[in-house]
Design a protein around this motif. Structure first.
Motif, PDB file in Angstrom:
ATOM      1  N   VAL A  61       0.857  -1.186   0.000  1.00  0.00           N
ATOM      2  CA  VAL A  61       0.000   0.000   0.000  1.00  0.00           C
ATOM      3  C   VAL A  61       0.893   1.237   0.000  1.00  0.00           C
ATOM      4  CG1 VAL A  61      -1.688   1.325   1.309  1.00  0.00           C
ATOM      5  CG2 VAL A  61      -1.931  -1.157   1.123  1.00  0.00           C
ATOM      6  N   ILE A  62       0.648   2.132  -0.956  1.00  0.00           N
ATOM      7  CA  ILE A  62       1.428   3.369  -1.071  1.00  0.00           C
ATOM      8  C   ILE A  62       0.487   4.525  -0.768  1.00  0.00           C
ATOM      9  CG2 ILE A  62       2.785   4.838  -2.596  1.00  0.00           C
ATOM     10  CD1 ILE A  62       2.373   1.279  -3.621  1.00  0.00           C
ATOM     11  N   THR A  63       0.784   5.260   0.284  1.00  0.00           N
ATOM     12  CA  THR A  63      -0.071   6.376   0.686  1.00  0.00           C
ATOM     13  C   THR A  63       0.725   7.676   0.703  1.00  0.00           C
ATOM     14  OG1 THR A  63       0.352   6.126   3.055  1.00  0.00           O
ATOM     15  CG2 THR A  63      -1.450   4.832   2.120  1.00  0.00           C
ATOM     16  N   GLY A  64       0.008   8.777   0.796  1.00  0.00           N
ATOM     17  CA  GLY A  64       0.624  10.098   0.831  1.00  0.00           C
ATOM     18  C   GLY A  64      -0.378  11.108   0.324  1.00  0.00           C
ATOM     19  N   ARG A  65      -0.208  12.358   0.690  1.00  0.00           N
ATOM     20  CA  ARG A  65      -1.174  13.379   0.308  1.00  0.00           C
ATOM     21  C   ARG A  65      -1.169  13.597  -1.203  1.00  0.00           C
ATOM     22  NH1 ARG A  65      -0.801  18.230  -1.744  1.00  0.00           N
ATOM     23  NH2 ARG A  65      -1.275  19.558   0.047  1.00  0.00           N
ATOM     24  N   ARG A  66      -2.195  14.288  -1.690  1.00  0.00           N
ATOM     25  CA  ARG A  66      -2.297  14.592  -3.121  1.00  0.00           C
ATOM     26  C   ARG A  66      -1.017  15.231  -3.642  1.00  0.00           C
ATOM     27  NH1 ARG A  66      -6.495  16.228  -6.256  1.00  0.00           N
ATOM     28  NH2 ARG A  66      -5.561  18.293  -6.462  1.00  0.00           N
ATOM     29  N   ARG A  67      -0.642  14.851  -4.855  1.00  0.00           N
ATOM     30  CA  ARG A  67       0.439  15.506  -5.605  1.00  0.00           C
ATOM     31  C   ARG A  67       1.823  15.301  -5.001  1.00  0.00           C
ATOM     32  NH1 ARG A  67      -2.654  16.024 -10.027  1.00  0.00           N
ATOM     33  NH2 ARG A  67      -4.370  17.495  -9.754  1.00  0.00           N
ATOM     34  N   VAL A  68       1.971  14.286  -4.138  1.00  0.00           N
ATOM     35  CA  VAL A  68       3.281  14.080  -3.524  1.00  0.00           C
ATOM     36  C   VAL A  68       4.175  13.167  -4.359  1.00  0.00           C
ATOM     37  CG1 VAL A  68       2.836  12.012  -2.106  1.00  0.00           C
ATOM     38  CG2 VAL A  68       4.311  13.855  -1.201  1.00  0.00           C
ATOM     39  N   GLY A  69       3.609  12.563  -5.414  1.00  0.00           N
ATOM     40  CA  GLY A  69       4.434  11.780  -6.330  1.00  0.00           C
ATOM     41  C   GLY A  69       4.300  10.275  -6.216  1.00  0.00           C
ATOM     42  N   LYS A  70       3.155   9.785  -5.743  1.00  0.00           N
ATOM     43  CA  LYS A  70       2.978   8.337  -5.581  1.00  0.00           C
ATOM     44  C   LYS A  70       2.950   7.621  -6.938  1.00  0.00           C
ATOM     45  CE  LYS A  70      -0.869   8.944  -3.397  1.00  0.00           C
ATOM     46  NZ  LYS A  70      -0.823  10.419  -3.473  1.00  0.00           N
ATOM     47  N   THR A  71       2.179   8.175  -7.880  1.00  0.00           N
ATOM     48  CA  THR A  71       2.069   7.539  -9.190  1.00  0.00           C
ATOM     49  C   THR A  71       3.415   7.524  -9.891  1.00  0.00           C
ATOM     50  OG1 THR A  71      -0.220   8.283  -9.380  1.00  0.00           O
ATOM     51  CG2 THR A  71       0.884   7.596 -11.409  1.00  0.00           C
ATOM     52  N   GLU A  72       4.117   8.641  -9.843  1.00  0.00           N
ATOM     53  CA  GLU A  72       5.437   8.725 -10.471  1.00  0.00           C
ATOM     54  C   GLU A  72       6.398   7.706  -9.859  1.00  0.00           C
ATOM     55  OE1 GLU A  72       8.170  10.535 -13.241  1.00  0.00           O
ATOM     56  OE2 GLU A  72       6.002  10.629 -13.010  1.00  0.00           O
ATOM     57  N   LEU A  73       6.328   7.542  -8.562  1.00  0.00           N
ATOM     58  CA  LEU A  73       7.170   6.554  -7.877  1.00  0.00           C
ATOM     59  C   LEU A  73       6.886   5.148  -8.403  1.00  0.00           C
ATOM     60  CD1 LEU A  73       8.997   5.480  -5.564  1.00  0.00           C
ATOM     61  CD2 LEU A  73       6.944   5.527  -4.105  1.00  0.00           C
ATOM     62  N   ILE A  74       5.612   4.787  -8.503  1.00  0.00           N
ATOM     63  CA  ILE A  74       5.244   3.449  -8.982  1.00  0.00           C
ATOM     64  C   ILE A  74       5.709   3.242 -10.423  1.00  0.00           C
ATOM     65  CG2 ILE A  74       3.297   1.967  -9.578  1.00  0.00           C
ATOM     66  CD1 ILE A  74       1.787   3.247  -7.194  1.00  0.00           C
ATOM     67  N   LEU A  75       5.423   4.206 -11.298  1.00  0.00           N
ATOM     68  CA  LEU A  75       5.762   4.057 -12.704  1.00  0.00           C
ATOM     69  C   LEU A  75       7.260   3.928 -12.911  1.00  0.00           C
ATOM     70  CD1 LEU A  75       3.287   6.623 -14.339  1.00  0.00           C
ATOM     71  CD2 LEU A  75       3.035   4.148 -14.148  1.00  0.00           C
ATOM     72  N   ARG A  76       8.030   4.750 -12.216  1.00  0.00           N
ATOM     73  CA  ARG A  76       9.488   4.686 -12.379  1.00  0.00           C
ATOM     74  C   ARG A  76      10.059   3.392 -11.801  1.00  0.00           C
ATOM     75  NH1 ARG A  76      12.463   9.298 -13.835  1.00  0.00           N
ATOM     76  NH2 ARG A  76      11.149  11.116 -14.248  1.00  0.00           N
ATOM     77  N   SER A  77       9.515   2.950 -10.667  1.00  0.00           N
ATOM     78  CA  SER A  77      10.008   1.720 -10.056  1.00  0.00           C
ATOM     79  C   SER A  77       9.735   0.521 -10.950  1.00  0.00           C
ATOM     80  CB  SER A  77       9.348   1.512  -8.685  1.00  0.00           C
ATOM     81  OG  SER A  77       9.645   2.564  -7.809  1.00  0.00           O
ATOM     82  N   MET A  78       8.576   0.502 -11.583  1.00  0.00           N
ATOM     83  CA  MET A  78       8.202  -0.646 -12.406  1.00  0.00           C
ATOM     84  C   MET A  78       8.909  -0.649 -13.769  1.00  0.00           C
ATOM     85  SD  MET A  78       6.349  -2.554 -10.534  1.00  0.00           S
ATOM     86  CE  MET A  78       7.417  -1.999  -9.161  1.00  0.00           C
ATOM     87  N   LYS A  79       9.349   0.527 -14.226  1.00  0.00           N
ATOM     88  CA  LYS A  79      10.082   0.584 -15.494  1.00  0.00           C
ATOM     89  C   LYS A  79      11.375  -0.220 -15.424  1.00  0.00           C
ATOM     90  CE  LYS A  79       8.477   4.896 -17.576  1.00  0.00           C
ATOM     91  NZ  LYS A  79       8.820   6.297 -17.920  1.00  0.00           N
ATOM     92  N   SER A  80      11.968  -0.271 -14.256  1.00  0.00           N
ATOM     93  CA  SER A  80      13.226  -1.006 -14.110  1.00  0.00           C
ATOM     94  C   SER A  80      13.009  -2.517 -14.098  1.00  0.00           C
ATOM     95  CB  SER A  80      13.945  -0.578 -12.833  1.00  0.00           C
ATOM     96  OG  SER A  80      13.156  -0.901 -11.691  1.00  0.00           O
TER      97      SER A  80
END
Length: 430
Positions: A61-80
């Motif tokens: 589970v990845i949590t955090g307030r709006r616009r803190v970069g959760k989606t970007e974190l997931i996308l970049r992590s999975m690209k590798s």
């Protein structure tokens, strides 16, 4: 504290830091570089690899307030993870049938060549993915998952049984990401809720600290000064979405930042209202009143109670702290009782928004952004003096050299120490 003193302290701090602290995080790129998320990326990669090692599906589970970069974190992590198919599903607020169709189409497009079953429930899609995971490893992310509550509420009660029965001998790494703190806490952390105890890893994505903001500002304006850094911290609260906007517009000085922030359509003006509307669906009035008061400097419970009159503030303060995670309660170091605790807004952007936007709605209604900017510039030195305390808490916290950080004040609140830092051998008073 005036800016001249701040500059002197920054010079002293940089000298001290170069000798004593290791504040730098190894940074990768966001905007032109991705900053600060090395630890979170490492955790996601480890969890994904454990799926293969243990031959069992895992839930993060990845949590955090709006616009803190959760989606970007997931996308970049999975690209590798190039060798592992990655399926990104977004919980759009559409009908259940429309969302089911969208998700199944995404799965089909990503995996290709698979027979797509007919599903009548969103939970059946998870069951289908777990079935596919018995023959191949799959990484799956469901973004803004808390919105499934509004689409198909039974999803959360159906999921645990499906997960428990099918996760063994299946290789699915399921990531669920969400922005609304109260909803995410209710779904995954409440003892009485179905998914309690089934999450393998919680990741809290936090705003950038002062060291990361300094790194970003140095990359975009090597000649920045300490006033510019303090303004970036004050206006953005370390939220990457805001930081990126300022850097993209070349707003790397305090003056240019203010010009970008206070104009029609500015995301800095609008986002506070969106955040609060998402969190406070049913109990907004008292919560907003308390947040506004705390942002203006009323931090004692008795002050807040006097403001609310006959309505008890205890329940609202507790929910703002524990459910919504918008305030923190601090107790004076060495105090024997928590009764004299003080409340502070934990979201630094909201502190700015309540002080200079929410309280000036009449100017926004009149499109008088020049007046907004003028009010900000006239009050900025006093306001940023309070923010400066948070800056130095960040500095000491990021150093990881101290076992205890806090404030002290006497029972009457007449004598205070802004920062006390204690390590194994010494105590420092500021």
């Amino acid at each position: 504290m005036n800016f001249r003193v701040f500059r002197l302290i920054c010079v002293e701090y940089r000298t001290f830091a170069s000798r004593t602290f290791d504040l730098r995080t190894k940074l990768i790129c966001l905007m032109k570089k991705y900053y600060d998320r090395e630890i979170e990326q490492k955790i996601l990669k480890e969890e994904s690899q454990l799926v293969s090692t243990n031959q069992m599906s895992r839930l993060a589970v990845i949590t955090g307030r709006r616009r803190v970069g959760k989606t970007e974190l997931i996308l970049r992590s999975m690209k590798s993870e190039n060798e592992v198919p990655f399926i990104y599903l977004f919980a759009s607020r559409v009908t259940s049938n429309a969302l089911i169709g969208d998700w199944l189409q995404t799965i089909s497009n990503t995996l290709g060549g698979h027979f797509v079953p007919r599903c009548e429930r969103l939970s059946q899609i998870i069951e289908y993915l777990l079935f596919l995971g018995k023959s191949q490893r799959i990484n799956v992310a469901i973004d803004e998952c808390q919105d499934i509550n509004a689409i198909e509420p039974s999803f959360w009660s159906e999921l645990p049984k499906i997960w428990d029965l099918n996760k063994k001998n299946s290789q699915v790494f399921l990531m669920m990401s969400g922005s609304i703190a109260s909803a995410m806490r209710n779904i995954f952390k409440e003892y009485s809720e179905p998914l309690y105890g089934r999450v393998d890893r919680f990741i809290q994505v936090r705003p950038f600290g002062i060291a990361v903001l300094e790194e970003i500002l140095r990359d975009f304006n090597p000649r920045f000064n300490s006033d510019d850094l303090l303004a970036l911290y004050t206006l953005t609260g370390g939220i990457p979405w805001f930081v990126e906007d300022l850097m993209d517009r070349g707003a790397t000085t305090a003056k240019k930042m203010a010009e970008v922030v206070f104009q029609p359509g500015s995301k800095f003006i609008m986002d506070g209202e969106i955040l609060l509307a998402n969190e406070f669906r049913t109990e907004g009035t008292l919560n907003r009143t308390l947040l506004q008061a705390i942002a203006s400097g009323l931090t004692k419970r008795e002050e807040l109670q006097n403001l609310a009159g006959d309505v008890s503030v205890s329940g609202s303060l507790s929910r703002l702290e524990k459910r919504y995670e918008l305030i923190t309660k601090e107790v004076a170091l060495f105090a024997k009782s928590e009764r004299k605790g003080r409340y502070y807004i934990s979201d630094r952007y909201l502190s700015f928004w309540f002080a200079f936007v929410q309280s000036k709605e009449q100017w926004i209604a009149q499109n008088n952004y020049e007046a907004l900017k003028g009010e900000f510039l006239s009050r900025y030195e006093t306001f940023s003096g309070r923010v400066l305390e948070s800056v130095f808490f960040d500095i000491f916290r990021e150093s990881k050299k101290f076992e205890t950080l806090g404030r002290w004040w006497d029972r009457k609140g007449q004598n205070e120490i802004d920062l006390i830092a204690i390590d194994k051998t010494s105590a420092y008073f500021f």
